[in-house]
Scaffold this active site. Sequence first.
Site, PDB file in Angstrom:
ATOM      1  N   LYS A  76       5.088 -22.808 -31.148  1.00  0.00           N
ATOM      2  CA  LYS A  76       4.781 -21.683 -30.038  1.00  0.00           C
ATOM      3  C   LYS A  76       5.725 -22.357 -28.860  1.00  0.00           C
ATOM      4  CE  LYS A  76       1.290 -19.596 -27.243  1.00  0.00           C
ATOM      5  NZ  LYS A  76      -0.325 -19.674 -26.984  1.00  0.00           N
ATOM      6  N   SER A 151      -2.503 -14.969 -27.144  1.00  0.00           N
ATOM      7  CA  SER A 151      -1.170 -14.993 -26.755  1.00  0.00           C
ATOM      8  C   SER A 151      -0.115 -15.640 -27.729  1.00  0.00           C
ATOM      9  CB  SER A 151      -0.954 -15.880 -25.401  1.00  0.00           C
ATOM     10  OG  SER A 151      -1.257 -17.361 -25.707  1.00  0.00           O
ATOM     11  N   SER A 175      -6.297 -17.413 -28.240  1.00  0.00           N
ATOM     12  CA  SER A 175      -5.239 -17.302 -28.688  1.00  0.00           C
ATOM     13  C   SER A 175      -4.426 -17.738 -30.040  1.00  0.00           C
ATOM     14  CB  SER A 175      -3.881 -17.617 -27.491  1.00  0.00           C
ATOM     15  OG  SER A 175      -3.948 -16.902 -26.384  1.00  0.00           O
TER      16      SER A 175
HETATM   17  N1  GLN Z   1      -6.445 -13.713 -23.956  1.00  0.00           N
HETATM   18  C1  GLN Z   1      -6.919 -14.733 -23.235  1.00  0.00           C
HETATM   19  C2  GLN Z   1      -6.350 -14.722 -22.014  1.00  0.00           C
HETATM   20  O1  GLN Z   1      -5.507 -13.525 -21.687  1.00  0.00           O
HETATM   21  C3  GLN Z   1      -6.710 -15.978 -24.083  1.00  0.00           C
HETATM   22  C4  GLN Z   1      -5.512 -16.442 -23.980  1.00  0.00           C
HETATM   23  C5  GLN Z   1      -5.411 -17.786 -24.747  1.00  0.00           C
HETATM   24  O2  GLN Z   1      -6.211 -18.210 -25.432  1.00  0.00           O
HETATM   25  N2  GLN Z   1      -4.144 -18.356 -24.384  1.00  0.00           N
HETATM   26  O3  GLN Z   1      -6.684 -15.559 -21.089  1.00  0.00           O
END
Ligand code: GLN
Length: 490
Positions: A76, A151, A175
């Site tokens: 990532k 994400s 995420s």
């Molecule tokens: N969807 C969540 C957010 O927007 C989690 C994102 C994540 O785990 N990085 O913060």
Amino acid sequence: MIHASLPELRRALDARQISSVELATLFLDRIDALDSRLNAFITVDRDGALAAARAADARIAAGRAGALTGIPLAHKDVFCTEGVLTTCGSKMLSNFVSPYDAHIVGLLKAAGAVSLGKTNMDEFAMGSSNESSFYGAVKNPWNPERVPGGSSGGSAAAVAARLAPIATGTDTGGSVRQPAAFCGITGIKPTYGVVSRYGMIAYASSLDQGGAFGASAEDCALLLSAMAGFDARDSTSLERPAEDYAAALAAPAAARPLEGLRIGLPREFFAEGMAEDVRTAVDAAIEQYRALGASTVEVSLPNARLAIPAYYVIAPAECSSNLSRFDGVRYGHRAAEYGDLADMYGKTRAEGFGAEVKRRILVGTYVLSHGYYDAYYLQAQRLRRLIAQDFQAALQHCDIIAGPTTPTTAWALGQMADDPVQMYLSDIFTLAVNLAGLPGLSQPCGFGSDGLPVGLQLIGDYFGEARLLNAAHRFQQVTDWHARRPAIAA
Ligand code: GLN
């Protein structure tokens, strides 16, 4: 070879049926041929991958190969990689070539794994659909009109489409688990502190945790074993003996291998919010766990519904502080034209950050400001404590907790793009796990009425990674949901 598991790849490499260079080339060529349809990668590092593969081949020839030596993977783009563009999905870092490796990047290099490149992601890991990336949305390999989740959507899409056998991710509020669910693969976020955050670009430091994606629990176990471990450069890294999560899966086959495992089913997760097709798949998976010998018991997480407001105060609060470092002075984007210093800061940040990141910085600054700190931030911290206590109370009655990863299957691209609150609500089943710091896993358990994958979430007690992976592995030994592939990977 593109569908081979990590143990199969290991055997093929060790038996010289394929070289690491050939294997890397196979995946690099697939990325070249197919990624224009998915947009899963921000950077493809062909030269770096082939150099690492040559070194891996030499190591294999010398009889010094470890579990991951010569195995291709994708990182990532939240992880710093020395000499390789590291963007975090943002214009702000679109010119940032990291001078050092994140801890896990260094560990995986040392293990001889071959990095193919960096995967697309929501900007600064903020989002649930991968649409907030400066590099454009990622498409779901099962249906290019759907989101892959976020994400870590690029990593999940890459593994699902077999552009890489395994990939790293991070999970601040879901995420790893949510994109794993949407893309029909397995993903695990370990206990907070198990994977070092050094060199992992910070979003919300008290919640961020690195994790692993693979087709199966076994592949995740092998990757996580190489990522986990104490690192003095991360003050929240936990000093405890290294675990071999894959070794824990080697127990001999038994008719009812999960005999004695107590699975808690949170009343609140099953009461409302789950789409009918998700419920059907999750119920069937739980029935399968019973057939494997596990027993189920209803448990309660009464404060779980408060995870959304608590998380969406705490995470923006931390991000507003963490992202203050992007000021145009030290690294990253700087506005071309400006007046004085304050104007340079303002223009740089206005140009460098996208809408969702700005929204979160504004919310975070607001909830931390004088007069609102007690009303929002401190209250959210109290909720966080209650949520963690709920899990501890529930885990008195069970060994692991099971439920859906997401309320629905992957939604259409653009569907929630203008409705951030609706998107935040979709995180209902994953956020609480991060607030409590617990490990969580998502594994494929069926398909929705739209033909898109459904994920089953397993949540463990602190340091319960091996138990989660073992349970998922036993399930995968008698089912084939994890072996289903989208047409693009045919
Ligand atoms: N969807 C969540 C957010 O927007 C989690 C994102 C994540 O785990 N990085 O913060």
